[in-house]
Design a protein around this motif. Structure first.
Motif, short mmCIF file in Angstrom:
data_model
loop_
_atom_site.label_atom_id
_atom_site.label_comp_id
_atom_site.label_asym_id
_atom_site.label_seq_id
_atom_site.Cartn_x
_atom_site.Cartn_y
_atom_site.Cartn_z
N TYR A 152 -3.21 -6.40 2.19
CA TYR A 152 -3.99 -7.61 2.49
C TYR A 152 -3.66 -8.77 1.55
N ILE A 153 -3.77 -8.55 0.24
CA ILE A 153 -3.46 -9.59 -0.73
C ILE A 153 -1.98 -9.50 -1.09
N LYS A 154 -1.25 -10.59 -0.87
CA LYS A 154 0.17 -10.62 -1.15
C LYS A 154 0.44 -11.29 -2.50
N ASN A 155 1.52 -10.90 -3.13
CA ASN A 155 1.93 -11.56 -4.38
C ASN A 155 2.80 -12.76 -4.02
N GLU A 156 2.13 -13.77 -3.47
CA GLU A 156 2.83 -14.95 -2.97
C GLU A 156 2.10 -16.21 -3.42
N GLY A 157 2.78 -17.34 -3.27
CA GLY A 157 2.15 -18.62 -3.54
C GLY A 157 2.23 -19.03 -5.00
N PRO A 158 1.61 -20.15 -5.35
CA PRO A 158 1.71 -20.69 -6.71
C PRO A 158 1.04 -19.82 -7.77
N ASP A 159 0.10 -18.96 -7.37
CA ASP A 159 -0.61 -18.13 -8.34
C ASP A 159 -0.04 -16.72 -8.45
N LYS A 160 1.14 -16.48 -7.88
CA LYS A 160 1.69 -15.13 -7.90
C LYS A 160 2.07 -14.71 -9.32
N ASN A 161 2.10 -13.41 -9.55
CA ASN A 161 2.48 -12.87 -10.85
C ASN A 161 4.00 -12.93 -11.00
N PRO A 162 4.52 -13.67 -11.97
CA PRO A 162 5.97 -13.83 -12.08
C PRO A 162 6.70 -12.57 -12.52
N ASP A 163 5.98 -11.63 -13.11
CA ASP A 163 6.62 -10.40 -13.60
C ASP A 163 6.63 -9.28 -12.55
N HIS A 164 6.06 -9.53 -11.37
CA HIS A 164 6.10 -8.54 -10.30
C HIS A 164 7.40 -8.69 -9.52
N VAL A 165 8.19 -7.63 -9.49
CA VAL A 165 9.47 -7.69 -8.78
C VAL A 165 9.37 -7.14 -7.36
N ARG A 166 8.23 -6.54 -7.04
CA ARG A 166 8.08 -5.94 -5.71
C ARG A 166 6.62 -5.90 -5.33
N HIS A 167 6.37 -6.06 -4.03
CA HIS A 167 5.01 -5.95 -3.49
C HIS A 167 4.99 -4.74 -2.56
N TYR A 168 4.08 -3.81 -2.80
CA TYR A 168 4.02 -2.59 -2.00
C TYR A 168 2.90 -2.66 -0.96
N THR A 169 3.24 -2.24 0.25
CA THR A 169 2.21 -1.90 1.22
C THR A 169 1.89 -0.42 1.02
N LYS A 170 0.85 0.04 1.67
CA LYS A 170 0.48 1.45 1.54
C LYS A 170 1.62 2.36 1.98
N GLN A 171 2.25 2.04 3.11
CA GLN A 171 3.32 2.88 3.62
C GLN A 171 4.54 2.86 2.71
N GLU A 172 4.85 1.71 2.13
CA GLU A 172 6.01 1.62 1.23
C GLU A 172 5.80 2.46 -0.03
N LEU A 173 4.60 2.41 -0.58
CA LEU A 173 4.31 3.22 -1.76
C LEU A 173 4.35 4.70 -1.42
N GLN A 174 3.79 5.06 -0.28
CA GLN A 174 3.81 6.44 0.17
C GLN A 174 5.25 6.94 0.29
N SER A 175 6.12 6.12 0.86
CA SER A 175 7.49 6.52 1.12
C SER A 175 8.27 6.79 -0.16
N VAL A 176 8.14 5.91 -1.16
CA VAL A 176 8.91 6.11 -2.39
C VAL A 176 8.41 7.32 -3.17
N LEU A 177 7.12 7.62 -3.11
CA LEU A 177 6.58 8.77 -3.83
C LEU A 177 6.91 10.08 -3.13
#
Length: 244
Positions: A152-177
């Motif tokens: 739901y909440i994306k790491n996008e826009g002017p207030d995004k965290n600059p140190d985040h290199v990736r944004h995970y959805t539930k399925q993406e996190l599930q897949s890598v684990l």
């Protein structure tokens, strides 16, 4: 229990929902695995982690050395001052390791569990990172991961965290684990909205109104966040457990 640990323990009930959720989850996992001796837990990225404070386990803190640039600006990684401070404040720390987990030299199956809170989104080589975490866990152990955004909440826009290199959805996190763990459970953790925002404001004794709103927001948000485990809309923070 040190003075610092006591103050943390006393204020946990009024802290943000995410902090209390993570701490309670880790306590539950430790209890389910507990035997006659203390469990050994590797806290990856836990340089100032409040999540494992005063828990009944032998904690090893691992983090990268702090470098100039974004890490320094955001106070990420270990420094000599942070190391010295941790050793004075914490009673359950058995070892401090300055190392990049993607280049881990830790022995295989050397810990009962791993805690990795709000770290994986900072890691470029997340596949290697997860693989190395799985390798250091003993049979029947577990790894606990969280990441702050979700579907739901994306790491996008002017207030995004600059140190985040990736944004995970539930399925993406599930897949890598799932590549490295026999069983994986991923869920949504926190309801979004104005009360969550209130709770994220810093506590300031000099501003009683802000203090009141922070405490009230956290308490209300805790009740709002009950039953959101499978709700992709209006939620933040993904929580995942990988079992070996």
């Amino acid at each position: 229990m040190t003075k610092y640990e006591f103050m943390r323990w006393a204020t946990f009930p009024i802290m943000p929902t995410h902090l209390l959720t993570v701490r309670n989850d880790i306590k539950r996992l430790l209890k389910s695995q507990q035997n006659t001796s203390k469990l050994s837990v590797l806290d990856v990225g836990g340089r100032k982690s409040p999540y494992t404070i005063n828990l009944p386990a032998d904690i090893t803190l691992l983090d990268v050395p702090q470098e100039s640039g974004t890490k320094e600006d955001l106070n990420l990684g270990f420094t000599d001052n942070i190391l010295s401070s941790i050793q004075k404040k914490r009673s359950n720390i058995t070892e401090l390791v300055i190392q990049d987990m993607t280049k881990s030299t830790l022995e295989d199956e050397s810990y009962d569990a791993v805690v990795c809170v709000e770290v994986i989104e900072h890691v470029v080589e997340d596949d290697v990172f997860v693989k190395n975490i799985a390798k250091v866990i003993r049979k029947n152990g577990w790894a606990y991961f969280t990441t702050p955004n979700g579907d739901y909440i994306k790491n996008e826009g002017p207030d995004k965290n600059p140190d985040h290199v990736r944004h995970y959805t539930k399925q993406e996190l599930q897949s890598v684990l799932e590549k490295y763990f026999d069983k994986v459970e991923v869920r949504y953790a926190v309801s979004t909205g104005k009360y969550r925002v209130w709770g994220l404001k810093s506590f300031k004794k000099s501003n009683p109104l802000t203090l009141f709103k922070s405490v009230a927001g956290n308490i209300i948000n805790r009740f709002q966040s009950k039953g959101v485990e499978n709700r992709p809309i209006k939620t933040a923070h993904l929580v995942a457990v990988g079992y070996k």
